[in-house]
Design an enzyme around this catalytic site. Structure first.
Site, short mmCIF file in Angstrom:
data_model
loop_
_atom_site.label_atom_id
_atom_site.label_comp_id
_atom_site.label_asym_id
_atom_site.label_seq_id
_atom_site.Cartn_x
_atom_site.Cartn_y
_atom_site.Cartn_z
N CYS A 191 -5.37 -0.04 1.76
CA CYS A 191 -6.54 0.18 0.91
C CYS A 191 -7.19 -1.17 0.56
O CYS A 191 -7.75 -1.82 1.43
CB CYS A 191 -6.15 1.00 -0.32
N HIS B 36 -2.61 5.62 1.81
CA HIS B 36 -1.51 4.97 1.08
C HIS B 36 -0.14 5.52 1.51
O HIS B 36 0.35 6.49 0.92
CB HIS B 36 -1.68 5.23 -0.42
N GLU C 153 2.71 4.28 0.87
CA GLU C 153 3.68 4.09 -0.22
C GLU C 153 3.62 5.22 -1.24
O GLU C 153 4.55 5.38 -2.05
CB GLU C 153 3.44 2.74 -0.91
#
Length: 230
Positions: free
Chosen positions: A86, A195, A197
Site C-alpha cells: 500500500c 494488504h 498482513e
C-alpha cells in the site's frame, strides 16, 4: 532470518506487519525507524502501509527521501528481499525501486474491502508458495491505488514477467491492466496495494496473505542452503 519493519511518521500498518511475521513464520523482527542508516543485519525489509508524512505532495514522495531509504536501495541492489504494501508500494515507486506510479482511485473514493487477486508470477521471493494463476482473497484499503505507467513500461513489465498480481473480477481503483502488484526484474523487490498482513488468519476473513511470508522464508532458506518450510 531477520526482518525489519520500517516506521515512518504516519505509518499505521507497521504493527500488523510485525505481528504477521511473528505469527506466521516466527522469525526475529524489529521496528526500524525512518532515521536509521544501517540495515545490514536484516535479510528482509518490509515497508508497511499508512499515510507517511500525511501523504503530503504525493503519497510516498517525502518518505522516499528519509535516510533509511538509501539503505533500502542498497539492500535491494544487494539482492535482499524488500516488500512494500500500500503506502509502502507508493514509497518504492517514488524511490525508483519499482516502475510506475500510484494515482487517485478512478472513483475518487477510499476503498476498503476484500478483493480477489490472481497470482501472475509465482516465481518471486514473495510468491513461491502460491500456484501460478491461483486466485486468492486479500483486503485493500487505499484512496490512491490506481497503478499507472506509460505504454513502454507496461510492455516491459509484461515482457519481463514483472506483474505479480492482477485484480480478479472487479478492478477497485481503475488500475492499468488490472495491476495490483509488481516486482523488479530480479524478483527480490515486490510492491502491492492489497494488504497480505491483514489476511494471515481465517479470523480476519482470509489466510491467503500468510503465504507471502512463508514464501520469503522459503526463498531465504533456499538461498542459504537450508530446508524450506513447504
Amino acid at each position: 532470518m531477520k526482518f525489519a519493519v520500517l516506521v515512518f511518521p504516519g505509518s499505521n500498518c507497521d504493527i500488523d506487519m510485525l505481528k504477521a511475521v511473528e505469527d506466521v513464520v516466527q522469525q526475529p523482527v524489529d521496528y526500524v525507524w525512518y532515521t536509521s542508516t544501517d540495515l545490514s543485519e536484516y535479510d528482509a525489509i518490509l515497508v508497511p502501509g499508512g499515510f507517511s508524512y500525511g501523504d503530503y505532495l504525493r503519497c510516498g514522495a517525502m518518505a522516499q527521501l528519509a535516510p533509511v531509504m538509501q539503505e533500502v536501495r542498497k539492500a535491494a541492489e544487494a539482492g535482499k528481499f524488500v516488500l512494500g504494501v500500500c503506502n509502502g508500494f507508493q514509497i518504492l515507486t517514488e524511490a525508483g525501486l519499482l516502475p510506475g506510479a500510484l494515482i487517485r482511485n478512478d472513483s475518487l473514493k477510499f476503498r476498503c474491502h476484500q478483493v480477489g487477486l490472481r497470482v501472475e508470477n509465482a516465481g518471486t521471493a514473495f510468491t513461491n508458495d502460491y500456484e501460478q494463476g491461483e486466485v486468492v482473497t486479500i483486503p485493500i484499503a487505499h484512496g490512491e491505488g490506481n497503478f499507472f505507467c506509460d505504454e513502454e513500461t507496461l510492455a516491459s513489465l509484461n515482457k519481463n514477467n514483472q506483474i505479480v498480481f492482477r485484480y480478479a473480477g472487479d478492478n477497485p481503483n481503475g488500475s492499468l491492466d488490472n495491476i495490483a502488484g509488481i516486482c523488479n526484474e530480479k524478483g527480490n523487490v515486490v510492491g502491492m496495494m492489497p494488504h497480505p498482513e491483514r489476511a494471515v488468519s481465517e479470523l480476519l476473513g482470509s489466510a491467503d496473505g500468510a503465504r507471502m511470508f512463508t514464501s520469503v522464508l522459503n526463498a531465504w532458506r533456499e538461498r542459504n542452503g537450508a530446508a524450506s518450510i513447504r
